[in-house]
Motif scaffolding. Structure first.
Motif, short mmCIF file in Angstrom:
data_model
loop_
_atom_site.label_atom_id
_atom_site.label_comp_id
_atom_site.label_asym_id
_atom_site.label_seq_id
_atom_site.Cartn_x
_atom_site.Cartn_y
_atom_site.Cartn_z
N GLY A 264 -54.52 -21.08 -36.13
CA GLY A 264 -55.11 -19.98 -35.38
C GLY A 264 -54.21 -18.78 -35.35
O GLY A 264 -54.03 -18.07 -36.35
N LYS A 265 -53.57 -18.56 -34.23
CA LYS A 265 -52.74 -17.39 -33.99
C LYS A 265 -51.35 -17.58 -34.58
O LYS A 265 -50.75 -18.64 -34.46
CB LYS A 265 -52.64 -17.18 -32.47
CG LYS A 265 -52.06 -15.88 -31.99
CD LYS A 265 -52.21 -15.83 -30.46
CE LYS A 265 -51.71 -14.52 -29.89
NZ LYS A 265 -51.84 -14.50 -28.41
N VAL A 266 -50.83 -16.53 -35.25
CA VAL A 266 -49.46 -16.54 -35.77
C VAL A 266 -48.77 -15.29 -35.27
O VAL A 266 -49.19 -14.17 -35.56
CB VAL A 266 -49.43 -16.58 -37.32
CG1 VAL A 266 -47.99 -16.50 -37.82
CG2 VAL A 266 -50.11 -17.84 -37.84
N VAL A 267 -47.71 -15.48 -34.49
CA VAL A 267 -46.98 -14.37 -33.87
C VAL A 267 -45.53 -14.42 -34.31
O VAL A 267 -44.88 -15.47 -34.21
CB VAL A 267 -47.06 -14.45 -32.33
CG1 VAL A 267 -46.28 -13.31 -31.70
CG2 VAL A 267 -48.50 -14.44 -31.87
N GLN A 268 -45.02 -13.31 -34.80
CA GLN A 268 -43.64 -13.29 -35.27
C GLN A 268 -42.65 -13.33 -34.10
O GLN A 268 -41.80 -14.21 -34.03
CB GLN A 268 -43.36 -12.04 -36.12
CG GLN A 268 -41.91 -11.96 -36.61
CD GLN A 268 -41.63 -10.69 -37.38
OE1 GLN A 268 -42.48 -9.80 -37.47
NE2 GLN A 268 -40.44 -10.59 -37.94
N ARG A 269 -42.73 -12.35 -33.23
CA ARG A 269 -41.81 -12.27 -32.10
C ARG A 269 -42.65 -12.30 -30.82
O ARG A 269 -43.40 -11.36 -30.54
CB ARG A 269 -40.96 -11.00 -32.17
CG ARG A 269 -40.12 -10.94 -33.42
CD ARG A 269 -39.35 -9.64 -33.54
NE ARG A 269 -38.32 -9.51 -32.53
CZ ARG A 269 -37.44 -8.51 -32.50
NH1 ARG A 269 -37.50 -7.56 -33.40
NH2 ARG A 269 -36.51 -8.46 -31.56
N PRO A 270 -42.52 -13.33 -30.04
CA PRO A 270 -43.45 -13.53 -28.92
C PRO A 270 -43.18 -12.70 -27.68
O PRO A 270 -43.93 -12.81 -26.72
CB PRO A 270 -43.26 -15.02 -28.61
CG PRO A 270 -41.85 -15.31 -28.99
CD PRO A 270 -41.58 -14.44 -30.21
N ILE A 271 -42.15 -11.85 -27.67
CA ILE A 271 -41.72 -11.25 -26.41
C ILE A 271 -42.82 -10.40 -25.77
O ILE A 271 -43.02 -10.45 -24.55
CB ILE A 271 -40.42 -10.43 -26.60
CG1 ILE A 271 -39.84 -10.02 -25.25
CG2 ILE A 271 -40.63 -9.25 -27.52
CD1 ILE A 271 -39.33 -11.18 -24.43
N GLU A 272 -43.59 -9.62 -26.56
CA GLU A 272 -44.65 -8.79 -25.97
C GLU A 272 -45.76 -9.67 -25.38
O GLU A 272 -46.23 -9.42 -24.27
CB GLU A 272 -45.24 -7.83 -27.02
CG GLU A 272 -44.38 -6.62 -27.32
CD GLU A 272 -43.27 -6.92 -28.32
OE1 GLU A 272 -43.27 -8.05 -28.87
OE2 GLU A 272 -42.42 -6.04 -28.53
N SER A 273 -46.17 -10.69 -26.14
CA SER A 273 -47.21 -11.60 -25.63
C SER A 273 -46.70 -12.36 -24.41
O SER A 273 -47.46 -12.64 -23.48
CB SER A 273 -47.62 -12.59 -26.73
OG SER A 273 -48.17 -11.92 -27.83
N LEU A 274 -45.43 -12.68 -24.40
CA LEU A 274 -44.83 -13.37 -23.27
C LEU A 274 -44.86 -12.49 -22.03
O LEU A 274 -45.16 -12.95 -20.92
CB LEU A 274 -43.40 -13.77 -23.62
CG LEU A 274 -42.64 -14.68 -22.67
CD1 LEU A 274 -43.39 -15.99 -22.47
CD2 LEU A 274 -41.23 -14.95 -23.20
N ALA A 275 -44.58 -11.21 -22.21
CA ALA A 275 -44.63 -10.27 -21.10
C ALA A 275 -46.05 -10.15 -20.56
O ALA A 275 -46.27 -10.12 -19.34
CB ALA A 275 -44.10 -8.91 -21.53
N GLU A 276 -47.03 -10.10 -21.46
CA GLU A 276 -48.43 -10.01 -21.04
C GLU A 276 -48.82 -11.22 -20.20
O GLU A 276 -49.53 -11.08 -19.19
CB GLU A 276 -49.33 -9.91 -22.28
CG GLU A 276 -49.22 -8.60 -23.03
CD GLU A 276 -49.98 -8.63 -24.34
OE1 GLU A 276 -50.74 -9.60 -24.57
OE2 GLU A 276 -49.82 -7.68 -25.13
N TYR A 277 -48.39 -12.41 -20.61
CA TYR A 277 -48.70 -13.63 -19.86
C TYR A 277 -48.11 -13.55 -18.45
O TYR A 277 -48.78 -13.90 -17.47
CB TYR A 277 -48.16 -14.85 -20.59
CG TYR A 277 -48.52 -16.16 -19.92
CD1 TYR A 277 -49.69 -16.84 -20.28
CD2 TYR A 277 -47.73 -16.71 -18.92
CE1 TYR A 277 -50.04 -18.04 -19.67
CE2 TYR A 277 -48.07 -17.91 -18.31
CZ TYR A 277 -49.22 -18.56 -18.68
OH TYR A 277 -49.55 -19.74 -18.06
N HIS A 278 -46.87 -13.08 -18.34
CA HIS A 278 -46.22 -12.99 -17.02
C HIS A 278 -46.94 -11.97 -16.13
O HIS A 278 -47.13 -12.22 -14.94
CB HIS A 278 -44.76 -12.61 -17.18
CG HIS A 278 -43.89 -13.78 -17.55
ND1 HIS A 278 -43.90 -14.33 -18.80
CD2 HIS A 278 -42.99 -14.49 -16.83
CE1 HIS A 278 -43.05 -15.34 -18.84
NE2 HIS A 278 -42.49 -15.46 -17.66
#
Length: 288
Positions: A264-278
Motif C-alpha cells: 500500500g503506502k510507501v513513505v521515505q521519511r515518516p516525520i511529517e506523517s508522524l507529526a500529522e498523527y500527533h
C-alpha cells in the motif's frame, strides 16, 4: 512547544511545533540507538545542534521514537539522557516501530514495515500494535535493509562473485582492504551505518541487472522472514516506511506481487506523517 523525533540508527529527524501545532523548524542529529552508541553521548550531540540547544528549555512535550528502544531498559536510558537537555519537558520514549505504525496509518488495519538502515515489522489496527516477531539486530536480522545490502555487496566483492564491470567499479570506488572492513565491523560503534553506506553503490547503479536481482532477492528475503508470518498479510495492505522501501519501490512491489502480497503506502521519511498523527490523535488528548 512540542518536539517529535523519528530516531533511526543512522540519524534522527526532529520536528518542533508550537502549542497551536504550527511548524517552527525541522532539524537532524545523528542516530541515538542505545544498542549502537553510548547513550551518555546523547546530550552532547543534541547540544551541537544550535536550534535544539537554543529552544531546549521551551519544550513542554517530547515524543521520541527510536530504533533500539524496544525494551524498557533502553527506553529509560534514552529518556534519562534526553532529560539532561530538555529538563522542562514531559518525555515519552517508544520504539521506532510505533512511529512507523503511526506514520503509515491511513484508517485501515495493515502490516507496517520499516525498511531503511535496518528493518522491522508489526501489525497495527489503528489502536494496538502487535509484534509477532523479535528484532534480531543488524548482525543476524535486518533482512532487506541497507546494512543487509551492504553486507551482501562486501561478501560478493571479496568472494569474487561480481560481474567484471561491477568488480572494477567497486574496487575503484572504495579501494577497500579486507583488514579495514573487519576492523570497522568489529570496532566501529556504528557498524550498521558503516555497512549500510555501501548500499549507495547499488542505488547509483540500480538499473544494472545483477544489482536489480540482488535487491529483488533480498527484499523477498525480508518479506519471507518479516511479513509472511503475520496471518493478516494475505488479506490487508502492507505499508512501508524507510529509504530502501522508497528508493526501490518498483522492485519492492514486484517482489511482493510475486509472493501474492499487496503493498500500500510507501513513505521515505515518516516525520511529517508522524507529526500529522500527533496533531490529530495525541496532542488533543494532552491539552484536555
Amino acid at each position: 512547544m512540542f518536539a517529535i523525533v523519528d530516531g533511526g540508527s543512522t540519524k534522527c529527524d526532529w520536528i518542533i511545533l508550537d502549542n497551536t501545532g504550527k511548524l517552527l523548524f525541522k532539524t537532524e542529529t545523528i542516530g541515538f540507538n542505545p544498542n549502537i552508541i553510548d547513550a551518555h553521548l546523547i546530550p552532547a550531540e543534541i547540544n551541537k545542534n544550535p536550534q535544539l540547544f537554543t529552544e531546549s528549555t521551551k519544550i513542554e512535550y517530547l515524543f521520541f521514537y527510536g530504533s533500539g528502544c524496544g525494551v524498557p531498559e533502553n527506553c529509560l536510558l534514552v529518556e534519562q539522557e534526553l532529560k539532561k537537555v530538555f529538563f522542562n519537558a514531559n518525555i515519552f520514549v517508544k520504539e521506532d516501530m510505533t512511529a512507523a505504525a503511526y506514520a503509515a496509518y491511513d484508517g485501515k488495519p495493515a502490516v507496517i514495515c520499516i525498511l531503511g538502515t535496518g528493518s522491522n515489522s508489526c501489525f497495527f489496527d489503528g489502536e494496538n500494535i502487535r509484534r509477532d516477531l523479535p528484532s534480531l539486530g543488524f548482525l543476524i536480522g535486518d533482512e532487506g535493509s541497507g546494512n543487509a545490502l551492504g553486507k551482501i555487496l562486501l561478501k560478493n566483492y571479496f568472494m569474487k562473485k561480481f560481474p567484471a564491470d561491477l568488480h572494477d567499479e567497486f574496487a575503484k570506488t572504495y579501494n577497500l582492504k579486507i583488514e579495514d572492513v573487519i576492523s570497522n565491523m568489529y570496532h566501529n560503534p556504528r557498524a550498521n551505518a558503516y555497512l549500510a553506506d555501501f548500499s549507495r553503490f547499488i542505488l547509483e547503479r540500480k538499473s544494472h541487472p545483477y544489482l536489480q536481482h540482488l535487491v529483488f532477492e533480498e527484499i523477498k528475503n525480508f518479506l519471507d522472514y518479516q511479513v509472511l508470518p503475520y496471518e493478516e498479510s494475505k488479506n490487508c495492505e502492507i505499508n512501508f516506511i524507510g529509504s530502501i522501501a522508497h528508493y526501490y519501490e518498483d522492485i519492492l512491489r514486484a517482489a511482493a506481487a510475486e509472493m501474492h502480497l499487496t503493498v500500500g503506502k510507501v513513505v521515505q521519511r515518516p516525520i511529517e506523517s508522524l507529526a500529522e498523527y500527533h496533531l490529530k490523535y495525541i496532542l488533543p488528548k494532552l491539552k484536555n
